[in-house]
Design an enzyme around this catalytic site. Sequence first.
Site: not given
Length: 208
Positions: A79, A179, A181
């Site tokens: 990001c 992202h 994650e």
Amino acid sequence: MIAVVDYDTGNTRSVGKALTHIGLEHIITADPAIIRQSDGIILPGVGAFAQAMANMEARGLDTLIKEVVQNGKPLLGVCVGMQLLFDSSTEYGETRGLGLIPGRVERLPESNLKVPHMGWNQLESQQDSLFNLVNHAYVYYVHSYYVVTASDYILASSDYGVKIPGIVQKNNVFGTQFHPEKSGDAGFQVLKLFKEVVVACSSSQQSI
């Protein structure tokens, strides 16, 4: 061991949980010695580019990151961490970046699409790479600025009125605007692929 760089501008704990999920040994740290000794680096980031860069510089991490990348260590920016890899950003005025990949960060253009770009969007591979395994996968974005760079450095992109570089690479430097994650199985796959890069690089260096 992966060093997740802690500079008070990153979603380090979320990244750490994702790395634990895929069984990748890691440490969240700003310690230069640990970062130098690591096999690879993840540079997370949320918020504004200028503040993130200021935090990096205040800790001397900008110089350190350039040093270890120059020495061949794999780096993944996430990001805002990906945006920092580039030359500059126009967010809140002109701010210099790390300059590891040519390009600049600009605000998403005004259109009938909402800014920030927030939510799931599909990745489309732009060239052959390990990351073709996530071609057509949906990943999670949250950003108002995007990278403008040469197509040579774009491995995959998403369409949001403009082509948004989703995965970028120059040599041992990688970045994801989305992202991983927060992107479910596709995001875990991206982190596993980066793990493969780290393992291959570490094995190569040990054989020298």
